[in-house]
Design a protein around this motif. Structure first.
Motif, mmCIF file in Angstrom:
data_model
loop_
_atom_site.group_PDB
_atom_site.id
_atom_site.type_symbol
_atom_site.label_atom_id
_atom_site.label_comp_id
_atom_site.label_asym_id
_atom_site.label_seq_id
_atom_site.Cartn_x
_atom_site.Cartn_y
_atom_site.Cartn_z
ATOM 1 N N ILE A 1 0.870 -1.177 0.000
ATOM 2 C CA ILE A 1 0.000 0.000 0.000
ATOM 3 C C ILE A 1 0.905 1.225 0.000
ATOM 4 O O ILE A 1 1.620 1.482 0.975
ATOM 5 C CB ILE A 1 -0.947 -0.013 1.210
ATOM 6 C CG1 ILE A 1 -1.902 -1.211 1.099
ATOM 7 C CG2 ILE A 1 -1.726 1.296 1.313
ATOM 8 C CD1 ILE A 1 -2.893 -1.342 2.217
ATOM 9 N N SER A 2 0.896 1.956 -1.105
ATOM 10 C CA SER A 2 1.823 3.082 -1.252
ATOM 11 C C SER A 2 1.084 4.411 -1.210
ATOM 12 O O SER A 2 -0.064 4.524 -1.642
ATOM 13 C CB SER A 2 2.611 2.963 -2.559
ATOM 14 O OG SER A 2 1.783 3.125 -3.686
ATOM 15 N N SER A 3 1.768 5.424 -0.648
ATOM 16 C CA SER A 3 1.257 6.801 -0.590
ATOM 17 C C SER A 3 -0.143 6.864 0.004
ATOM 18 O O SER A 3 -1.045 7.499 -0.535
ATOM 19 C CB SER A 3 1.282 7.437 -1.991
ATOM 20 O OG SER A 3 2.611 7.522 -2.471
ATOM 21 N N PHE A 4 -0.312 6.204 1.146
ATOM 22 C CA PHE A 4 -1.610 6.191 1.819
ATOM 23 C C PHE A 4 -1.370 6.279 3.325
ATOM 24 O O PHE A 4 -0.402 5.733 3.841
ATOM 25 C CB PHE A 4 -2.371 4.905 1.492
ATOM 26 C CG PHE A 4 -3.803 4.900 1.977
ATOM 27 C CD1 PHE A 4 -4.782 5.598 1.287
ATOM 28 C CD2 PHE A 4 -4.161 4.208 3.123
ATOM 29 C CE1 PHE A 4 -6.102 5.590 1.728
ATOM 30 C CE2 PHE A 4 -5.472 4.203 3.573
ATOM 31 C CZ PHE A 4 -6.445 4.893 2.862
ATOM 32 N N ILE B 1 -6.536 -8.055 8.528
ATOM 33 C CA ILE B 1 -5.586 -8.514 7.511
ATOM 34 C C ILE B 1 -4.557 -9.435 8.148
ATOM 35 O O ILE B 1 -3.938 -9.098 9.153
ATOM 36 C CB ILE B 1 -4.894 -7.304 6.850
ATOM 37 C CG1 ILE B 1 -5.940 -6.427 6.134
ATOM 38 C CG2 ILE B 1 -3.830 -7.761 5.862
ATOM 39 C CD1 ILE B 1 -5.395 -5.107 5.637
ATOM 40 N N ASP B 2 -4.371 -10.610 7.545
ATOM 41 C CA ASP B 2 -3.473 -11.599 8.141
ATOM 42 C C ASP B 2 -2.288 -11.961 7.254
ATOM 43 O O ASP B 2 -1.620 -12.971 7.484
ATOM 44 C CB ASP B 2 -4.253 -12.869 8.512
ATOM 45 C CG ASP B 2 -4.940 -13.511 7.309
ATOM 46 O OD1 ASP B 2 -4.879 -12.930 6.209
ATOM 47 O OD2 ASP B 2 -5.538 -14.592 7.477
ATOM 48 N N ILE B 3 -2.005 -11.145 6.234
ATOM 49 C CA ILE B 3 -0.856 -11.389 5.360
ATOM 50 C C ILE B 3 0.169 -10.272 5.554
ATOM 51 O O ILE B 3 -0.158 -9.220 6.110
ATOM 52 C CB ILE B 3 -1.288 -11.435 3.872
ATOM 53 C CG1 ILE B 3 -1.935 -10.099 3.473
ATOM 54 C CG2 ILE B 3 -2.224 -12.606 3.598
ATOM 55 C CD1 ILE B 3 -2.093 -9.911 1.988
ATOM 56 N N PRO B 4 1.407 -10.451 5.096
ATOM 57 C CA PRO B 4 2.392 -9.367 5.166
ATOM 58 C C PRO B 4 1.998 -8.196 4.269
ATOM 59 O O PRO B 4 1.613 -8.390 3.109
ATOM 60 C CB PRO B 4 3.684 -10.030 4.660
ATOM 61 C CG PRO B 4 3.484 -11.487 4.885
ATOM 62 C CD PRO B 4 2.017 -11.719 4.655
ATOM 63 N N VAL B 5 2.069 -6.988 4.813
ATOM 64 C CA VAL B 5 1.748 -5.767 4.066
ATOM 65 C C VAL B 5 2.904 -4.780 4.204
ATOM 66 O O VAL B 5 3.354 -4.499 5.322
ATOM 67 C CB VAL B 5 0.448 -5.109 4.570
ATOM 68 C CG1 VAL B 5 0.141 -3.850 3.754
ATOM 69 C CG2 VAL B 5 -0.722 -6.079 4.510
ATOM 70 N N LEU B 6 3.372 -4.274 3.079
ATOM 71 C CA LEU B 6 4.377 -3.213 3.058
ATOM 72 C C LEU B 6 3.693 -1.882 2.827
ATOM 73 O O LEU B 6 2.949 -1.720 1.847
ATOM 74 C CB LEU B 6 5.399 -3.460 1.942
ATOM 75 C CG LEU B 6 6.381 -2.310 1.659
ATOM 76 C CD1 LEU B 6 7.304 -2.087 2.858
ATOM 77 C CD2 LEU B 6 7.189 -2.585 0.396
ATOM 78 N N PHE B 7 3.915 -0.922 3.717
ATOM 79 C CA PHE B 7 3.430 0.441 3.536
ATOM 80 C C PHE B 7 4.603 1.277 3.049
ATOM 81 O O PHE B 7 5.626 1.387 3.718
ATOM 82 C CB PHE B 7 2.862 0.985 4.847
ATOM 83 C CG PHE B 7 1.645 0.244 5.324
ATOM 84 C CD1 PHE B 7 0.386 0.595 4.866
ATOM 85 C CD2 PHE B 7 1.766 -0.828 6.201
ATOM 86 C CE1 PHE B 7 -0.740 -0.093 5.284
ATOM 87 C CE2 PHE B 7 0.651 -1.525 6.626
ATOM 88 C CZ PHE B 7 -0.608 -1.161 6.170
ATOM 89 N N MET B 8 4.448 1.877 1.869
ATOM 90 C CA MET B 8 5.541 2.589 1.218
ATOM 91 C C MET B 8 5.149 4.051 1.000
ATOM 92 O O MET B 8 4.120 4.333 0.394
ATOM 93 C CB MET B 8 5.859 1.914 -0.137
ATOM 94 C CG MET B 8 7.114 2.407 -0.805
ATOM 95 S SD MET B 8 7.661 1.284 -2.131
ATOM 96 C CE MET B 8 6.315 1.470 -3.315
#
Length: 294
Positions: A124-127, A211-218
């Protein structure tokens, strides 16, 4: 690199224009989710960063781009509806990954909260779930200009705020696109902005907790609208969260300059394919795990 193009029927209600960039050697497929007022064209550089390591899917929301001629636009789409459309596309393309940009993060959080069984990782980018002073000013002015359907002022607003770090050529393209949208597109954006201003910010965090998966916040270091510090609030709600702050870039990340483009690519591949990619040390990447909500 020519995509396979299709207009898909979603539950008999919407027609969605899609571009599928197939890579014969790719093992995984990733879906890209646009921000407000954007189309598949906005992801041109992102597609290059991800293909051919992945099969890549880009699409236009029913109200935008090459989807809009296939739909009636009788009422604005909610973030929940956009999330349901994304879930349908995940199934249609058997995708394992999702990458969203800006407002696309809202629909992506909705979709991920349903725990689609195929999805393994998401970016999830720019959020950010935080409406700080710069973002509130941007949204309030945007709501006023969109309400009066003043495309000229909307175009200048975008370029002087979230788009201020874009190269001049991209700013000209941005202005031309944003200032010449259809009536229903301005109405849709007006609806989006008013929803953001009036909704309970906890809705994003409640979705994130499921949410139960890996999430990258960019996020970009220079992005004062969806800032990296704000995005880190998600770390208290997404169990397997990690964060990447791209140095010397703003809201539009890989579109702003060559180094930012390379750093964005490194961050994406370092997260999605860590065993095969060695990243450069230009961006700040921190892996964090959180099990408890605030």
């Amino acid at each position: 690199m020519r995509p396979e193009i299709a207009v898909l029927d979603i539950q008999g209600q919407y027609r969605v224009y899609t571009e599928f960039y197939r890579a014969d050697a790719a093992e995984k497929t990733i879906i890209l989710v646009n921000g407000s007022m954007a189309t598949t064209a906005s992801f041109a550089q992102t597609v290059k960063n991800l293909h051919p390591q992945f099969n890549v899917v880009a699409y236009d929301q029913p109200y935008a781009g090459k989807s809009k001629i296939h739909n009636r636009h009788e009422k604005p789409l909610t973030k929940d509806t956009e999330g349901q459309i994304l879930l349908e596309l995940i199934d249609q393309f058997a995708a394992e990954h999702v990458l969203s940009f800006s407002w696309g993060g809202a629909a992506t959080l909705v979709a991920l909260s349903h725990r689609p069984r195929r999805i393994e990782k998401a970016v999830i980018s720019s959020f950010s779930p935080v409406i700080n002073e710069p973002m509130r000013d941007y949204l309030e002015r945007g709501s006023h200009y969109l309400g009066s359907r003043d495309g000229d002022r909307v175009g200048h607003l975008v370029n002087s705020t979230i788009g201020k770090h874009l190269p001049s050529l991209f700013k000209r393209f941005n202005y031309r696109h944003v200032s010449n949208l259809a009536e229903h597109e301005y109405g849709q954006m007006h609806f989006h902005i008013n929803d953001v201003l009036s909704s309970d910010r906890q809705c994003y965090l409640r979705a994130a907790e499921k949410i139960d998966i890996p999430v990258l916040f960019m996020n970009g270091e220079w992005d004062e609208y969806t800032c990296a510090d704000g995005a880190r609030v998600f770390g208290n709600h997404v169990k397997h969260s990690s964060f990447s702050t791209l140095q010397a870039t703003g809201h539009f990340l890989d579109m702003e300059h060559k180094s930012a483009c390379q750093d964005s690519r490194n961050a994406l591949l370092g997260f999605l394919k860590p065993q095969r990619h060695e990243s450069r040390p230009r961006y700040h990447y921190v892996q964090e795990h959180h099990a408890l909500a605030l």
